[in-house]
Design a protein around this motif. Structure first.
Motif, PDB file in Angstrom:
ATOM      1  N   GLY A   9       0.959  -1.244   0.042  1.00 59.05           N
ATOM      2  CA  GLY A   9       0.083  -0.124   0.037  1.00 59.05           C
ATOM      3  C   GLY A   9       0.862   1.448  -0.083  1.00 59.05           C
ATOM      4  O   GLY A   9       0.378   2.175   0.561  1.00 59.05           O
ATOM      5  N   GLY A  10       2.121   1.346  -0.578  1.00 59.16           N
ATOM      6  CA  GLY A  10       2.751   2.320  -0.676  1.00 59.16           C
ATOM      7  C   GLY A  10       3.543   2.798   0.558  1.00 59.16           C
ATOM      8  O   GLY A  10       4.264   3.570   0.525  1.00 59.16           O
ATOM      9  N   ARG A  58       5.388   3.538  13.320  1.00 53.19           N
ATOM     10  CA  ARG A  58       4.582   4.608  12.679  1.00 53.19           C
ATOM     11  C   ARG A  58       4.906   4.518  11.102  1.00 53.19           C
ATOM     12  O   ARG A  58       3.878   5.068  10.553  1.00 53.19           O
ATOM     13  CB  ARG A  58       4.905   5.924  13.228  1.00 53.19           C
ATOM     14  CG  ARG A  58       4.356   6.334  14.502  1.00 53.19           C
ATOM     15  CD  ARG A  58       4.515   7.712  14.948  1.00 53.19           C
ATOM     16  NE  ARG A  58       4.043   8.222  16.180  1.00 53.19           N
ATOM     17  CZ  ARG A  58       2.757   8.430  16.723  1.00 53.19           C
ATOM     18  NH1 ARG A  58       1.654   8.170  15.568  1.00 53.19           N
ATOM     19  NH2 ARG A  58       2.377   8.752  17.806  1.00 53.19           N
ATOM     20  N   TRP A  59       6.165   3.961  10.671  1.00 57.00           N
ATOM     21  CA  TRP A  59       6.543   4.102   9.287  1.00 57.00           C
ATOM     22  C   TRP A  59       6.650   2.601   8.841  1.00 57.00           C
ATOM     23  O   TRP A  59       6.892   2.524   7.796  1.00 57.00           O
ATOM     24  CB  TRP A  59       7.905   4.774   9.176  1.00 57.00           C
ATOM     25  CG  TRP A  59       7.824   6.013  10.081  1.00 57.00           C
ATOM     26  CD1 TRP A  59       7.004   7.149   9.849  1.00 57.00           C
ATOM     27  CD2 TRP A  59       8.540   6.413  11.455  1.00 57.00           C
ATOM     28  NE1 TRP A  59       6.981   8.174  10.993  1.00 57.00           N
ATOM     29  CE2 TRP A  59       7.991   7.688  11.717  1.00 57.00           C
ATOM     30  CE3 TRP A  59       9.572   5.744  11.956  1.00 57.00           C
ATOM     31  CZ2 TRP A  59       8.574   8.285  12.980  1.00 57.00           C
ATOM     32  CZ3 TRP A  59       9.913   6.212  13.215  1.00 57.00           C
ATOM     33  CH2 TRP A  59       9.627   7.454  13.409  1.00 57.00           C
TER      34      TRP A  59
END
Length: 567
Positions: free
Chosen positions: A268-269, A497-498
């Motif tokens: 999803g990118g 988070r990333w």
């Protein structure tokens, strides 16, 4: 492909592994250190044999002690007291299991709340059911107490402290510790005759006084009935036998497996965790395994090191930053009467001061006590040290646990000066001790004054503040969760988070220093919550805490499973 890979079998990793395996997931648990298959033979009450940081059984290094320990870069005068192996640093912890102070959570609105930033991104009340779950599983009980605790309580009463009877820390008060140590039963605590202190004649704590050197008490007890509830005696046996007592799936444990890389793929990118690679420390061979979810629980030094060595995203540069360590100090009083400081649980009494921190009575065996007295800018040497050590059971020691601020310049990063080891660039721990915030300095000085006041009120004829050397016992917050994306690494679920499907479940996930209390119980409660989030988000399993009654690690069904599996 595994459902979940957990990196590290210490205080948080074994918790996540047990909870997910019990729900039927396929969990691979990787531990860089050894299993300690025969602790009765491998551990020792000889303090140098156990605790020597270079050659001891409780060092940060491979299971075979033929080679050197694994290296860290420490540019300042400091020492990190951590252990590799199944159980991690819970092997040498005191078992102290207080809850965090409510003031460090997002829902707190009372007095003395300095946390305008760096709070937990959820409320204290939300964590209470997870505390209760872990307290039942371990189990956590009011500490067994003796003479040293009586002296501490007498001093606390004389300086006007209230007696706290609840587990939640809401006011300045003293109380017995909540400890993950089984209460003495039978002959335990009633005799020092070793032939009587064997299982089942003796059960629970035998008052041997050697908590920091690993617990095998009482001799002959099943692994899950050892007095001190280190992960090696509680969550890990449950994880390895879940298919026998819980109809789950037993965790697959691989030791001597030093994880060197977290693998990702695009989804999803954005990246998502897809597996890990590790090095077998005994042979140098390498292996790789894929998983739907990866959980980092290698500790507050090695988790950010692995993140950085894996080249994972770090857009706000907070991976490794914000280290908190309770900026310890030690105050010692020489008493006029017997204290029994070398007997019983190492720490069974405490005092809490919301907004400032905590302090706790500490008892140690002789060599570790001597090392403690000699450490620090006002540490003892020569005749004064000898006089204090001439009768250690007339001493009363208090350890200060400061509520220290999260500071970006207290950090773990990759060393540019030390040669990489076979597992990659080594961790550099930077602690600019002259750069503490004014609030942190104020808190430490306040606690030291209170500790000295308590010891004098308890009857000490001589009180010494050691201004203790930087010994890192409680390391938190180096991949912290937080309310803001600008200064945290994890979201409220403890997910990166990333990087999707990457979670953290050790002390490094803690948002701050908890207000001063010892960290292990909060890490284990948070790890239980994280296991629920993983199960719900990626495997469609409904939450269970609050809906089920947890099974205690000392339940007879667990004991039978542990014996049958010869764990």
């Amino acid at each position: 492909m595994r459902d979940v890979i957990v990196v590290g079998a210490g205080g948080g990793g074994a918790v996540v592994a047990k909870e997910l395996a019990e729900r039927g997931l396929d969990v691979l648990l990787l531990e860089a250190g050894t299993r300690f298959p025969r602790p009765e033979r491998e551990w020792s009450h000889l303090e140098n044999e156990a605790a020597n940081p270079a050659t001891g059984s409780f060092r940060f290094g491979r299971g075979s002690r033929a080679g050197p320990p694994w290296q860290r870069d420490l540019p300042q005068y400091s020492y990190i007291w951590q252990t590799a192996g199944c159980g991690g640093s819970t092997l040498h912890y005191f078992g102290n299991s207080p809850r965090a102070m409510p003031g460090v959570f997002s829902d707190y609105a009372g007095d003395r709340t300095p946390y305008d930033a760096h709070r937990f991104p959820f409320g204290y009340r939300e964590l209470v059911p997870y505390y209760e779950w872990v307290e039942h599983v371990l189990p956590v009980q009011t500490a067994a107490m003796g003479s040293k605790e009586q002296h501490f309580f007498r001093g606390a009463q004389r300086i006007g402290l209230a007696h706290q009877t609840a587990k939640d820390i809401t006011r300045d008060a003293f109380r017995p510790q909540e400890n993950a140590i089984l209460q003495p039963r039978g002959a335990a605590g009633r005799t020092n005759v070793r032939r009587r202190l064997v299982y089942p004649k003796a059960q629970g704590c035998t008052f041997c006084g050697y908590c920091p050197l690993g617990c095998v008490e009482p001799p002959g007890s099943p692994r899950n009935l050892r007095a001190k509830r280190s992960v090696d005696a509680s969550y890990l046996p449950m994880a390895l036998t879940a298919n026998r007592w819980a109809r789950g799936r037993a965790v697959t444990l691989v030791t001597d497996a030093f994880v060197t890389r977290i693998h990702t793929r695009e989804e999803g990118g954005r990246p998502r965790a897809s597996g890990v690679s590790w090095r077998v420390t005994r042979t140098g061979a390498t292996a790789t395994e894929e998983a739907q979810v990866v959980v980092l629980a290698a500790g507050s030094v090695e988790t950010p090191r692995l993140w950085l060595n894996s080249g994972l995203p770090n857009p706000n540069d907070w991976v490794g930053r914000g280290l908190t360590d309770h900026w310890h100090d030690v105050v010692v009083g020489r008493m006029r009467s017997y204290t029994g400081t070398s007997k019983g649980p190492s720490s069974a009494a405490r005092a809490d001061f919301p907004g400032y921190g905590s302090f706790e009575q500490v008892g140690l065996p002789p060599a570790l006590l001597a090392q403690t007295l000699a450490s620090g800018s006002t540490g003892m040497v020569g005749t004064r040290l000898k006089s204090y050590l001439s009768d250690i059971d007339r001493l009363l020691a208090v350890a200060v646990l400061t509520d220290d601020d999260v500071q970006p310049d207290y950090r773990v990063r990759l060393s540019q000066t030390v040669t990489p080891d076979p597992h990659g660039a080594v961790a550099r721990i930077e602690l600019p001790y002259r750069n503490r915030t004014p609030r942190t300095v104020r808190n430490r000085e306040f606690l030291v004054r209170k500790a000295m006041e308590l010891l004098r009120a308890a009857g000490a004829r001589d009180v010494v503040r050691l201004n203790w050397a930087p010994v890192l016992l409680h390391i938190h917050s180096t991949t912290r969760m937080g309310e803001s994306e600008s200064d945290s690494v994890l979201d409220a679920n403890a997910e990166a988070r990333w990087v999707k499907r990457l979670f953290v479940a050790d002390n490094s996930a803690l948002a701050n220093s908890l207000g001063g209390p010892n960290p292990t119980l909060t890490t284990q409660a948070l790890a239980t919550r994280t296991a629920e989030r993983i199960a719900a988000l990626y495997f469609g399993i409904a939450p269970w805490v609050g809906r089920e009654t947890p099974v205690s690690s000392v339940d007879p069904a667990v004991t039978r499973a542990v014996r049958d599996a010869r764990i």
